[in-house]
Design a protein around this motif. Structure first.
Motif, PDB file in Angstrom:
ATOM      1  N   LEU A   1       0.857  -1.183   0.000  1.00 59.19           N
ATOM      2  CA  LEU A   1       0.000   0.000   0.000  1.00 59.19           C
ATOM      3  C   LEU A   1       0.896   1.237   0.000  1.00 59.19           C
ATOM      4  CD1 LEU A   1      -2.658  -1.075   2.668  1.00 59.19           C
ATOM      5  CD2 LEU A   1      -2.767  -1.302   0.176  1.00 59.19           C
ATOM      6  N   PRO A   2       0.963   1.963  -1.116  1.00 61.40           N
ATOM      7  CA  PRO A   2       1.853   3.132  -1.194  1.00 61.40           C
ATOM      8  C   PRO A   2       1.480   4.195  -0.167  1.00 61.40           C
ATOM      9  CG  PRO A   2       1.141   2.445  -3.383  1.00 61.40           C
ATOM     10  CD  PRO A   2       0.307   1.683  -2.397  1.00 61.40           C
ATOM     11  N   THR A   3       2.477   4.776   0.447  1.00 60.91           N
ATOM     12  CA  THR A   3       2.219   5.763   1.501  1.00 60.91           C
ATOM     13  C   THR A   3       1.552   7.021   0.956  1.00 60.91           C
ATOM     14  OG1 THR A   3       4.488   6.580   1.239  1.00 60.91           O
ATOM     15  CG2 THR A   3       4.087   4.957   2.986  1.00 60.91           C
ATOM     16  N   ASP A   4       1.827   7.381  -0.295  1.00 60.19           N
ATOM     17  CA  ASP A   4       1.176   8.577  -0.813  1.00 60.19           C
ATOM     18  C   ASP A   4      -0.330   8.381  -0.942  1.00 60.19           C
ATOM     19  OD1 ASP A   4       1.625   6.723  -2.873  1.00 60.19           O
ATOM     20  OD2 ASP A   4       1.563   8.285  -4.426  1.00 60.19           O
ATOM     21  N   LEU A   5      -0.756   7.158  -1.281  1.00 62.60           N
ATOM     22  CA  LEU A   5      -2.186   6.880  -1.361  1.00 62.60           C
ATOM     23  C   LEU A   5      -2.815   6.889   0.034  1.00 62.60           C
ATOM     24  CD1 LEU A   5      -2.346   3.994  -4.009  1.00 62.60           C
ATOM     25  CD2 LEU A   5      -2.277   6.481  -4.352  1.00 62.60           C
ATOM     26  N   LEU A   6      -2.121   6.329   0.997  1.00 64.88           N
ATOM     27  CA  LEU A   6      -2.636   6.315   2.377  1.00 64.88           C
ATOM     28  C   LEU A   6      -2.728   7.734   2.924  1.00 64.88           C
ATOM     29  CD1 LEU A   6      -0.683   3.271   3.835  1.00 64.88           C
ATOM     30  CD2 LEU A   6      -3.065   3.332   3.098  1.00 64.88           C
ATOM     31  N   ARG A   7      -1.728   8.556   2.622  1.00 63.22           N
ATOM     32  CA  ARG A   7      -1.746   9.936   3.103  1.00 63.22           C
ATOM     33  C   ARG A   7      -2.930  10.690   2.499  1.00 63.22           C
ATOM     34  NH1 ARG A   7       2.397  12.366   5.547  1.00 63.22           N
ATOM     35  NH2 ARG A   7       3.926  10.905   4.669  1.00 63.22           N
ATOM     36  N   THR A   8      -3.185  10.454   1.232  1.00 62.79           N
ATOM     37  CA  THR A   8      -4.325  11.104   0.587  1.00 62.79           C
ATOM     38  C   THR A   8      -5.641  10.641   1.200  1.00 62.79           C
ATOM     39  OG1 THR A   8      -3.157  11.373  -1.518  1.00 62.79           O
ATOM     40  CG2 THR A   8      -5.559  11.342  -1.602  1.00 62.79           C
ATOM     41  N   PHE A   9      -5.761   9.339   1.438  1.00 55.95           N
ATOM     42  CA  PHE A   9      -6.977   8.800   2.046  1.00 55.95           C
ATOM     43  C   PHE A   9      -7.228   9.416   3.418  1.00 55.95           C
ATOM     44  CE2 PHE A   9      -8.706   5.296   4.794  1.00 55.95           C
ATOM     45  CZ  PHE A   9     -10.023   5.413   4.366  1.00 55.95           C
ATOM     46  N   ILE A  10      -6.206   9.498   4.247  1.00 57.48           N
ATOM     47  CA  ILE A  10      -6.346  10.110   5.572  1.00 57.48           C
ATOM     48  C   ILE A  10      -6.780  11.564   5.441  1.00 57.48           C
ATOM     49  CG2 ILE A  10      -5.093  10.819   7.651  1.00 57.48           C
ATOM     50  CD1 ILE A  10      -3.275   8.375   7.216  1.00 57.48           C
ATOM     51  N   ALA A  11      -6.168  12.286   4.515  1.00 59.42           N
ATOM     52  CA  ALA A  11      -6.491  13.703   4.341  1.00 59.42           C
ATOM     53  C   ALA A  11      -7.941  13.893   3.914  1.00 59.42           C
ATOM     54  CB  ALA A  11      -5.545  14.330   3.323  1.00 59.42           C
ATOM     55  N   VAL A  12      -8.430  13.076   2.987  1.00 57.87           N
ATOM     56  CA  VAL A  12      -9.822  13.204   2.528  1.00 57.87           C
ATOM     57  C   VAL A  12     -10.785  12.974   3.692  1.00 57.87           C
ATOM     58  CG1 VAL A  12     -11.604  12.173   1.074  1.00 57.87           C
ATOM     59  CG2 VAL A  12      -9.331  12.597   0.136  1.00 57.87           C
ATOM     60  N   VAL A  13     -10.521  11.945   4.509  1.00 60.14           N
ATOM     61  CA  VAL A  13     -11.404  11.634   5.631  1.00 60.14           C
ATOM     62  C   VAL A  13     -11.338  12.735   6.686  1.00 60.14           C
ATOM     63  CG1 VAL A  13     -11.834  10.041   7.528  1.00 60.14           C
ATOM     64  CG2 VAL A  13     -11.303   9.149   5.256  1.00 60.14           C
ATOM     65  N   GLU A  14     -10.131  13.138   7.064  1.00 59.14           N
ATOM     66  CA  GLU A  14      -9.991  14.060   8.177  1.00 59.14           C
ATOM     67  C   GLU A  14     -10.336  15.494   7.820  1.00 59.14           C
ATOM     68  OE1 GLU A  14      -6.207  13.634  10.048  1.00 59.14           O
ATOM     69  OE2 GLU A  14      -6.710  11.657  10.860  1.00 59.14           O
ATOM     70  N   LEU A  15     -10.143  15.865   6.564  1.00 61.34           N
ATOM     71  CA  LEU A  15     -10.455  17.233   6.150  1.00 61.34           C
ATOM     72  C   LEU A  15     -11.844  17.346   5.536  1.00 61.34           C
ATOM     73  CD1 LEU A  15      -6.996  18.264   4.656  1.00 61.34           C
ATOM     74  CD2 LEU A  15      -7.861  18.577   6.981  1.00 61.34           C
TER      75      LEU A  15
END
Length: 297
Positions: free
Chosen positions: A7-21
């Protein structure tokens, strides 16, 4: 042997950002990407985990059950990733960090962690804000605070990094005499404090009379009122002082309901210094002995 999926970290970072923001556009603004690019990354991540991760009702975006499960893993994976990156970029850390704490945690073991962090990172200014947990959650949501430790009214909450269970205990002066014929003299924080509500619920359940005779926002004043024999209250093991004793069930003080405490922050908005402090706080929580038990968030 089947190959494992990475699981690429850039995809995980984007997923977290969409949920949290709360949306693709807000996530894109923070991450420096267009909304279509954010949407493409979410679709790539969904393909990798083979599950839909987000649902949308109107303008509101929320994680699916699969998204909730991935979010816990993703936050931890990003924390470890960023911790490793910070190790090699230590010279670049500088920030002002606003920390929200309940009063008892401000004077107990977390104070040591914050003091050590400040000593080791003179380039970072810390601002500590103490209040009731419900106010701390509001300040985090409105971006007035960066990191908070607060009680959790529900088992799952936004921005949760770690959760653990705290067992409150009844505390009184060693010399205090409590006749059964008189109402229990209670000391408590202000209305809305979780310890206050647990004391009242426990005594009401035991059909024991009580009255609040001391109210104050600070832990030191409450501790002094207990030590002077003025009242009894609910404390944690970390805030019990010499000269106090724990009141037992056979003395008419029923066991208090445990509290679920959480460490919260918005990962996309936190600086390198903030992420380092989160790691330090997590390490501090995991090293605590009896009275605090780490649980999954």
């Amino acid at each position: 042997m089947a190959l494992l999926t990475n699981l690429p970290t850039d995809l995980l970072r984007t997923f977290i950002a969409v949920v949290e923001l709360g949306g693709h556009s807000k996530a894109g603004a923070v991450l420096g990407r267009s909304q279509p690019a954010i949407s493409l990354q979410i679709r790539r991540l969904e393909d990798l985990v083979r599950s839909p991760l987000l649902s949308q009702e109107g303008r509101a975006i929320s994680p699916t059950p699969a998204g909730e499960a991935l979010l816990s893993y993703a936050r931890e994976m990003m924390r470890i990733n960023d911790e490793a990156v910070r190790y090699f970029h230590r010279a670049e850390m500088s920030a002002v960090l606003r920390i929200g704490l309940p009063t008892d945690y401000a004077v107990a073991f977390l104070q040591n962690t914050l003091t050590t962090f400040r000593r080791n990172h003179l380039e970072v200014d810390l601002e500590i804000y103490c209040d009731l947990s419900r106010e701390l959650h509001q300040h985090l949501r409105s971006d007035d605070l960066d990191i908070i430790v607060a009680t959790m009214p529900t088992a799952r909450m936004p921005y949760l990094s770690r959760a653990w269970v705290e067992q409150p205990i009844w505390a009184a002066a060693e010399t205090l005499d409590l006749p059964d014929t008189r109402p229990v003299p209670l000391g408590a924080h202000l209305e809305g404090c979780d310890y206050r509500s647990r004391m009242i619920e426990a005594l009401d359940g035991a059909e024991r009379r009580w009255r609040i005779i001391y109210t104050g926002p600070g832990i030191s004043g409450l501790q002094n009122a207990v030590l002077n024999g003025f009242c009894v209250t609910a404390l944690t093991h970390a805030t019990m002082l010499s000269g106090m004793r724990e009141l037992r069930e056979d003395e008419g003080f029923p066991k208090l309901e445990p509290l679920r405490i959480g460490l919260f922050y918005k990962h996309p908005r936190l600086s390198a210094a903030g992420l380092q402090l989160v790691s330090d706080l997590v390490a501090s929580l995991e090293s605590v002995g009896s009275g605090v038990q780490t649980v999954t968030g």
